[in-house]
Design an enzyme around this catalytic site. Structure first.
Site, mmCIF file in Angstrom:
data_model
loop_
_atom_site.group_PDB
_atom_site.id
_atom_site.type_symbol
_atom_site.label_atom_id
_atom_site.label_comp_id
_atom_site.label_asym_id
_atom_site.label_seq_id
_atom_site.Cartn_x
_atom_site.Cartn_y
_atom_site.Cartn_z
ATOM 1 N N SER A 35 2.022 5.451 -1.641
ATOM 2 C CA SER A 35 3.317 5.904 -2.538
ATOM 3 C C SER A 35 4.334 4.609 -2.627
ATOM 4 O O SER A 35 4.888 4.350 -3.491
ATOM 5 C CB SER A 35 3.833 7.053 -2.045
ATOM 6 N N ASP A 89 1.630 -4.324 0.729
ATOM 7 C CA ASP A 89 1.044 -3.046 1.192
ATOM 8 C C ASP A 89 2.055 -2.175 1.997
ATOM 9 O O ASP A 89 2.965 -2.717 2.549
ATOM 10 C CB ASP A 89 -0.395 -3.089 1.828
ATOM 11 N N ALA A 91 2.535 1.052 5.226
ATOM 12 C CA ALA A 91 1.924 1.274 6.407
ATOM 13 C C ALA A 91 2.316 2.610 6.748
ATOM 14 O O ALA A 91 3.374 3.320 6.126
ATOM 15 C CB ALA A 91 2.354 0.235 7.265
ATOM 16 N N GLY A 103 -3.905 3.646 6.532
ATOM 17 C CA GLY A 103 -5.254 4.461 5.911
ATOM 18 C C GLY A 103 -5.004 5.909 5.736
ATOM 19 O O GLY A 103 -5.935 6.645 5.526
ATOM 20 N N GLY A 104 -3.671 6.370 6.028
ATOM 21 C CA GLY A 104 -3.477 7.604 5.445
ATOM 22 C C GLY A 104 -3.765 7.961 3.966
ATOM 23 O O GLY A 104 -4.071 9.230 3.703
ATOM 24 N N GLU A 111 -8.059 -2.143 2.312
ATOM 25 C CA GLU A 111 -6.882 -2.711 2.383
ATOM 26 C C GLU A 111 -6.984 -3.782 3.417
ATOM 27 O O GLU A 111 -6.273 -4.941 3.282
ATOM 28 C CB GLU A 111 -5.876 -1.686 2.867
#
Length: 262
Positions: A35, A89, A91, A103-104, A111
């Site tokens: 998101s 990115d 986190a 990795g959620g 990634e």
């Protein structure tokens, strides 16, 4: 379109807006997933359309690739780009040394490959993701489908000797079926509560047969940009040892906020 963003979305937006200031014309840019990263992709797309910014984006998931194309960013593969100038990115957690859990969103493998193939990795986040010790967020581990239950049992057995508070693992689901990554694998979420030695944990997990990659990003992130709901940003550079705070003016854009589905 909502007339006003929530404080958490404002925090994500200002972090993304600050981070794209690092992107220069002609760069090869790793585009994260999630998101917060979606805000970054939208911001870059606006710069491409309105400022003539020329970049090539390497997405870390199919959904990021779709969004990047939608907003006008040229999308190429990592093999085409060969090496990246910068990756931006999100986190799920980060600590004082800028070690991460990611990795959620299920894209941890791509990634990590993209981030490690970059001169610089910038993480964009909100203040709620900062922790003293990693592990409150379940640690994603990507595993091949063949024998995944055996892999899970091996992981749980190994966790008994590790410096963690929880030792259970669960298969990530997508409705009634197992979640499937872009590479066709499954994800085991490890409920550890606290990871006393993240570096050791990452090394041991990746030595296990059946494990493809884990969501611990150790010594990969260079800079974290933390956004706040009032428009403030804090930039922490682990290499320079600096902390910089700024206030960004929040101006809603019809184009930028027209799609909030990610």
């Amino acid at each position: 379109m909502p007339t006003e963003l929530s404080p958490i979305d404002k925090a994500k937006f200002v972090a993304a807006k600050k981070a794209v200031e690092y992107v220069e014309d002609g760069m090869r840019v790793g585009l994260g997933t999630g998101s917060t990263a979606a805000w970054m992709v939208r911001c870059l797309g606006e710069m491409v359309r309105e400022e003539g910014l020329r970049i090539r984006g390497v997405p870390t998931s199919t959904r990021t690739a779709e969004l990047a194309r939608d907003v006008g960013i040229e999308v190429v593969s990592l093999d085409q780009a060969k090496w990246l100038d910068i990756t931006i990115d999100g986190a799920d957690e980060f600590d004082a040394e800028l070690n991460l859990i990611k990795g959620g969103g299920g894209a941890l493998l791509q990634e990590k490959i993209v981030a490690t193939a970059s001169d610089q990795m910038i993480v964009i986040t909100d203040a709620s993701k900062e922790v003293d010790t990693l592990g409150a967020f379940p640690l994603p581990v990507e595993v091949i489908p063949f024998g995944w239950q055996t892999t899970q049992a091996l992981i749980e057995e190994t966790l008994a000797a590790m410096d963690v508070m929880g030792r259970s693992a669960s298969l990530r689901m997508n409705g009634e079926r197992p979640f499937v990554t872009d590479e066709g694998n499954h994800i085991l979420d490890l409920h550890l509560k606290r990871i006393g030695n993240p570096r050791q944990m990452a090394m041991i997990l990746n030595q296990m047969p059946g494990v493809v990659e884990n969501g611990l990003f150790i010594d990969i992130c260079d800079t974290v940009v933390i956004g706040y709901g009032d428009g403030k940003t804090q930039v922490r550079d682990i290499n320079a040892g600096t902390i910089e705070e700024n206030m960004l003016e929040f101006v809603e854009s019809e184009n930028l906020f027209s799609d909030l589905s990610d």
